[in-house]
Scaffold this motif. Sequence first.
Motif, PDB file in Angstrom:
ATOM      1  N   LEU A 236     -31.848  37.064  26.657  1.00  0.00           N
ATOM      2  CA  LEU A 236     -33.191  36.987  27.248  1.00  0.00           C
ATOM      3  C   LEU A 236     -33.180  38.312  28.368  1.00  0.00           C
ATOM      4  CD1 LEU A 236     -33.514  33.260  27.961  1.00  0.00           C
ATOM      5  CD2 LEU A 236     -34.237  34.465  26.190  1.00  0.00           C
ATOM      6  N   SER A 237     -31.812  38.805  28.541  1.00  0.00           N
ATOM      7  CA  SER A 237     -31.933  39.885  29.443  1.00  0.00           C
ATOM      8  C   SER A 237     -31.635  41.256  29.021  1.00  0.00           C
ATOM      9  CB  SER A 237     -30.905  39.438  30.610  1.00  0.00           C
ATOM     10  OG  SER A 237     -29.615  39.377  30.047  1.00  0.00           O
TER      11      SER A 237
ATOM     12  N   HIS B   6     -40.286  34.770  25.139  1.00  0.00           N
ATOM     13  CA  HIS B   6     -39.431  35.046  26.164  1.00  0.00           C
ATOM     14  C   HIS B   6     -39.585  34.212  27.598  1.00  0.00           C
ATOM     15  CE1 HIS B   6     -37.021  38.528  27.839  1.00  0.00           C
ATOM     16  NE2 HIS B   6     -36.663  37.617  28.018  1.00  0.00           N
TER      17      HIS B   6
ATOM     18  N   ASN C 260     -37.298  31.792  29.268  1.00  0.00           N
ATOM     19  CA  ASN C 260     -36.637  31.793  30.587  1.00  0.00           C
ATOM     20  C   ASN C 260     -36.939  30.630  31.503  1.00  0.00           C
ATOM     21  OD1 ASN C 260     -35.433  34.491  30.747  1.00  0.00           O
ATOM     22  ND2 ASN C 260     -37.219  35.489  31.076  1.00  0.00           N
TER      23      ASN C 260
END
Length: 419
Positions: A63-64, A82, A86
């Motif tokens: 996710l990063s 996304h 998060n």
Amino acid sequence: MEEKNCKLLFEYLRDILYDPKVKTLDVNELDEPYQKLGLGLNYLERAVKEMKAYSAALSKGDLSGFTPSRENFLCENLKNIHANLNHLTWQAKQVAKGDYSQTVSYLGEFSEAFNTMTKQLREREMILERKAETEKRHAEMAESYNQLLMELIARSEEEILVTSLDGQEVFYCNRAVDVKKRGIYRICMEQTARIADGEHGQQESYEWDWEAEDSEDRFYRITTGMMKWQGRKAYTHIIQEVTETRRREEQLKVEAYHDKLTGGGNRFFFQEKADELLATGERLIFCYCDLDHLKYVNDTFGHSEGDWYIRHFAETVQDYIRKGDVFARIGGDEFCIILRNCPVSIVRDKVHRVQHEFSSDCGKPYAMSFSCGIVEVPKAHEETSPETILEEADRIMYQQKREHKKIYQEEMGSTPEKG
């Protein structure tokens, strides 16, 4: 000429859609009428490549990592996924910390599964707590039994008092004190005297545990057992002061009803207080409040800003309610206020003033507001439950939330940012 250009363009489009490695088309190979279409397919190739890389990262839980360009229209839905992932990651971490108030309401069947999971975790935790308490009592009884035997043999540091069955005589005490002046000793003797008088019925069991508090607000846990003392029936009292333990237990109970973020009550606190007040039959006003835009603030400015948003709301409300009113956070962005013996017109005025103050400009790059549903429970009302009242308040609240949303759309567009 047309067949050649179409063939090149078609082969390039097929490579874009199906081949893992695409050989970029040189538009100079095309005749001039087809070069613009070739440039468009070049842009599509980059967008598809970004979309594949982005979806691959998300499929692995990264996710990063990779982030697509802002203008890539093919990744809009992936960006929404996304953001949701998060937020779900943050919620999962909160659940892992024991915050079972987390709920999801925007992901269809997953929402139902997640909410069911947190509910079951909360119920299982409560079951485990009850089992732990039962086991604790059983362990304490077994420990007291062992202590009774050990104390009589080893004369440990616990206070031991041996009295006659009627509580009038003291046969033994392991402390060099004036028995008549020691408050807890007098309480033990009075207890055995009441048993002898039949106030509590004849105690047939070998031992039992009980607690007492003396005139100096000290707490004791006492194990009392029947025994023979030099040929006479007697009661042995093993006395342990538990003042600090009791105070720690009371502090833990306070913390169990405490919402750490706002400093106020949590859902357990609300449920207990609501049940107590409804049982009195007096007139009550329930105000169910739901913060607008919290998800937007969290997703756009981070959860630290979202936490500030929640705390700011709680502080604003607490400036307007009375000391005896109940105020609790019952969900992530949900709060409830219970007011006693207060006209509903005054409550509506209070809520209006709180909404006005809360929405006042304080330099934030987003709008602040909350929606509220007010339900009056009349005096001498029929039996009801907090859940039933909140369902009605929730319905009223959503009417106001729709009005707020319409205002934002008209004044500031589709997002809750300040203009």
